[in-house]
Scaffold this motif. Structure first.
Motif, PDB file in Angstrom:
ATOM      1  N   ASP A 167       4.520  -4.526   2.084  1.00 53.67           N
ATOM      2  CA  ASP A 167       3.229  -3.451   2.895  1.00 53.67           C
ATOM      3  C   ASP A 167       3.357  -2.527   2.516  1.00 53.67           C
ATOM      4  O   ASP A 167       3.198  -1.553   1.972  1.00 53.67           O
ATOM      5  N   TYR A 168       4.392  -1.120   3.412  1.00 50.60           N
ATOM      6  CA  TYR A 168       4.487   0.101   2.779  1.00 50.60           C
ATOM      7  C   TYR A 168       5.682   0.866   2.790  1.00 50.60           C
ATOM      8  O   TYR A 168       5.697   2.029   2.834  1.00 50.60           O
ATOM      9  N   HIS A 169       6.391  -0.558   2.205  1.00 54.25           N
ATOM     10  CA  HIS A 169       7.723   0.326   1.632  1.00 54.25           C
ATOM     11  C   HIS A 169       8.063  -0.708   0.680  1.00 54.25           C
ATOM     12  O   HIS A 169       8.623  -1.496   0.846  1.00 54.25           O
ATOM     13  N   TYR A 170       8.146  -0.443  -0.903  1.00 60.04           N
ATOM     14  CA  TYR A 170       8.777  -0.993  -1.737  1.00 60.04           C
ATOM     15  C   TYR A 170       9.998  -1.659  -1.864  1.00 60.04           C
ATOM     16  O   TYR A 170      10.161  -2.859  -2.607  1.00 60.04           O
ATOM     17  N   PRO A 171      11.221  -1.216  -1.224  1.00 60.05           N
ATOM     18  CA  PRO A 171      12.635  -1.193  -1.354  1.00 60.05           C
ATOM     19  C   PRO A 171      12.437  -2.885  -0.911  1.00 60.05           C
ATOM     20  O   PRO A 171      13.648  -3.676  -0.077  1.00 60.05           O
ATOM     21  N   PRO A 212       8.882  -5.746   5.674  1.00 60.24           N
ATOM     22  CA  PRO A 212       9.830  -4.077   6.406  1.00 60.24           C
ATOM     23  C   PRO A 212       9.714  -4.704   7.666  1.00 60.24           C
ATOM     24  O   PRO A 212      10.794  -4.764   8.849  1.00 60.24           O
ATOM     25  N   ASN A 213       8.644  -5.693   8.223  1.00 60.99           N
ATOM     26  CA  ASN A 213       8.795  -6.643   9.670  1.00 60.99           C
ATOM     27  C   ASN A 213      10.128  -7.208   9.648  1.00 60.99           C
ATOM     28  O   ASN A 213      10.884  -7.374  10.500  1.00 60.99           O
ATOM     29  N   LEU A 214      10.845  -7.600   8.681  1.00 60.80           N
ATOM     30  CA  LEU A 214      12.215  -8.542   8.838  1.00 60.80           C
ATOM     31  C   LEU A 214      12.850  -7.812   8.516  1.00 60.80           C
ATOM     32  O   LEU A 214      13.922  -8.091   8.651  1.00 60.80           O
ATOM     33  N   VAL A 215      12.934  -6.680   7.934  1.00 58.84           N
ATOM     34  CA  VAL A 215      14.770  -5.811   7.554  1.00 58.84           C
ATOM     35  C   VAL A 215      14.394  -4.975   8.858  1.00 58.84           C
ATOM     36  O   VAL A 215      15.600  -5.368   9.478  1.00 58.84           O
ATOM     37  N   ARG A 216      13.174  -4.778   9.551  1.00 61.79           N
ATOM     38  CA  ARG A 216      13.265  -4.026  10.877  1.00 61.79           C
ATOM     39  C   ARG A 216      13.921  -5.051  11.868  1.00 61.79           C
ATOM     40  O   ARG A 216      14.422  -4.309  13.235  1.00 61.79           O
ATOM     41  N   GLY A 217      13.335  -6.132  11.870  1.00 61.99           N
ATOM     42  CA  GLY A 217      13.896  -7.280  13.087  1.00 61.99           C
ATOM     43  C   GLY A 217      12.514  -8.211  14.046  1.00 61.99           C
ATOM     44  O   GLY A 217      13.082  -8.352  14.875  1.00 61.99           O
ATOM     45  N   ALA A 218      11.123  -6.547  13.859  1.00 62.62           N
ATOM     46  CA  ALA A 218      10.512  -6.865  13.796  1.00 62.62           C
ATOM     47  C   ALA A 218       9.748  -6.352  13.659  1.00 62.62           C
ATOM     48  O   ALA A 218       9.569  -5.303  12.537  1.00 62.62           O
ATOM     49  N   SER A 219       8.063  -6.710  14.483  1.00 63.41           N
ATOM     50  CA  SER A 219       6.875  -5.849  13.720  1.00 63.41           C
ATOM     51  C   SER A 219       6.744  -4.377  14.661  1.00 63.41           C
ATOM     52  O   SER A 219       6.859  -4.205  15.334  1.00 63.41           O
ATOM     53  N   ASP A 278       0.313  -1.157   0.295  1.00 61.76           N
ATOM     54  CA  ASP A 278       0.025   0.452  -0.028  1.00 61.76           C
ATOM     55  C   ASP A 278       0.974   1.065   0.190  1.00 61.76           C
ATOM     56  O   ASP A 278       0.495   2.731   0.384  1.00 61.76           O
ATOM     57  N   GLY A 279       2.335   1.428  -0.460  1.00 64.55           N
ATOM     58  CA  GLY A 279       3.399   2.234  -0.557  1.00 64.55           C
ATOM     59  C   GLY A 279       2.787   3.236  -1.421  1.00 64.55           C
ATOM     60  O   GLY A 279       3.302   4.208  -2.389  1.00 64.55           O
ATOM     61  N   PHE A 280       1.628   3.262  -2.412  1.00 63.00           N
ATOM     62  CA  PHE A 280       1.366   3.228  -3.325  1.00 63.00           C
ATOM     63  C   PHE A 280       0.833   4.875  -3.167  1.00 63.00           C
ATOM     64  O   PHE A 280      -0.124   5.901  -3.977  1.00 63.00           O
TER      65      PHE A 280
END
Length: 381
Positions: free
Chosen positions: A297-301, A268-275, A56-58
């Motif tokens: 989710d909210y972040h296309y990269p 993004p949950n995985l990149v951040r390390g947490a929800s 939904d980053g659009f």
């Protein structure tokens, strides 16, 4: 216009792992034999295009400021360009159809749907629509169903974002004023509306079941969002909503996985390390073998970054990690023609720098969707 090319010299990520053989493209598909002009991609990685099952980053492209709803078609073009720049060749645009109003209300949803349908055929990236229906928006179910039919939407997910604990006690939820203003409402009117919606909670099970039955009968793929536990997942299963998007707990994800139902988590949950909401960690679910797809989710990269993060952490090899953003989500969406670099599949291809893991080129169905930096000279020579 599609092209005929043979990509040589790169490390190519096949279903079984890395391969140094050539990859040929013709008629928008991957083919067995070398064709057309050869492009030397020595020193680069070639991977399947990313299939983003939920993003939904659009929203910022469609309405960069509150009330800026005109000419969203230009936002669709900009969104597709961002998807391609991040290696996403199939993108599901997950649009709210909600009581929240503003960019999540039915008016804005129909505006987005119409804009995407108008522009998508002219773009190389495959843009698809998902309608996210708030379960308590009972009076607009008919409108949602009409939109699903009118715009050919094949994926519907049920959400329930009402703060039931507060509302059941007649208390004002936190952050209500900001939410009301985003929806263009007076805070007091917004609170009264929430209380009215909460009062109709007993009507929701039968209404969602009936609607889900009609949608499933017409071939629409159904899912539920934010399953809190195994019991909630069982309820949605009974209604025919078989995709579990962003389950909040291990028990919910395990319940879905054990029944053979697709589980989608946010990259993004995985990149951040947490929800960011304090839900179960996507990394924990990957390690438990309960995830089929990682979505932007909210972040296309984030999908590409999440896949490489799994490799960096030693959780799995590149083929397994990348399948969570390519072949896995393709299966979730029922798309059998993409997600792997094999003969007969769509020529959805990402070229990456092996050191930075930055996307330098993206082909979608054999069309150039993104090209940047030094690699451009190799394609254009």
């Amino acid at each position: 216009m599609t092209i005929e090319l043979t990509l040589d010299g790169a490390q190519v990520l096949r279903p079984s792992g890395w391969d140094a053989g050539p990859l040929a493209i013709s008629g928008g598909q991957i083919v067995d034999n070398s064709v057309g002009r050869r492009v030397d991609l020595s020193g680069y990685l070639v991977l399947p295009g990313i299939v983003d099952a939920h993003g939904d980053g659009f929203e910022r492209h469609m309405a960069p400021r509150r009330g800026a709803l005109r000419e969203a078609s230009h936002g669709v073009v900009a969104c597709a360009a961002e998807l391609a720049a991040n290696g996403i060749t199939t993108g599901v645009l997950a649009q709210f159809f909600s009581w929240e109003g503003g960019m999540r209300g039915p008016d804005f949803a129909e505006h987005v749907f119409a804009s995407v349908i108008d522009v998508a055929p002219s773009l190389p990236v495959d843009l698809r629509l998902q309608l996210r229906l708030e379960t308590h928006l009972l009076d607009d179910y008919a409108r949602a169903e009409a939109a699903i039919k009118r715009f050919g939407i094949t994926y519907v997910v049920f959400n329930d974002h009402l703060p039931h604990d507060r509302l059941s006690e007649g208390r004002m939820p936190p952050r209500l004023t900001g939410q009301a203003l985003k929806g263009g409402r007076n805070p007091e009117d917004h609170f009264r509306m929430l209380l009215d919606l909460e009062a109709r909670t007993a009507e929701v099970p039968e209404a969602t079941t009936t609607l889900a039955e009609r949608l499933a009968a017409s071939g629409v793929r159904l899912g539920s969002h934010d399953d809190h536990d195994a019991g909630v997942r069982q309820v949605w299963r009974s209604r025919g909503a078989l995709v579990s998007e962003f389950p909040e707990t291990l028990s919910a994800a395990a319940e879905a996985h054990g029944a053979g139902e697709p589980v989608v988590l946010g990259a993004p949950n995985l990149v951040r390390g947490a929800s960011h909401k304090g839900n179960v960690s996507a990394l924990e679910l990957v390690q438990a073998g309960c995830i089929d797809a990682l979505a932007s989710d909210y972040h296309y990269p984030s999908p590409a970054r999440a896949a490489w993060r799994l490799v960096e952490l030693g959780v799995c090899d590149a083929a397994t990690a990348w399948s969570l953003v390519s072949a896995g989500p393709a299966r979730v969406l029922g798309l059998t023609d993409r997600g792997q670099l094999e003969s007969g599949q769509r020529a959805d291809i990402v070229v990456m720098d092996p050191e930075t893991h930055r996307v330098v080129a993206t082909l979608a169905a054999g069309q150039v969707a993104y090209l940047s930096g030094n690699v451009a000279a190799r394609f254009l020579a």
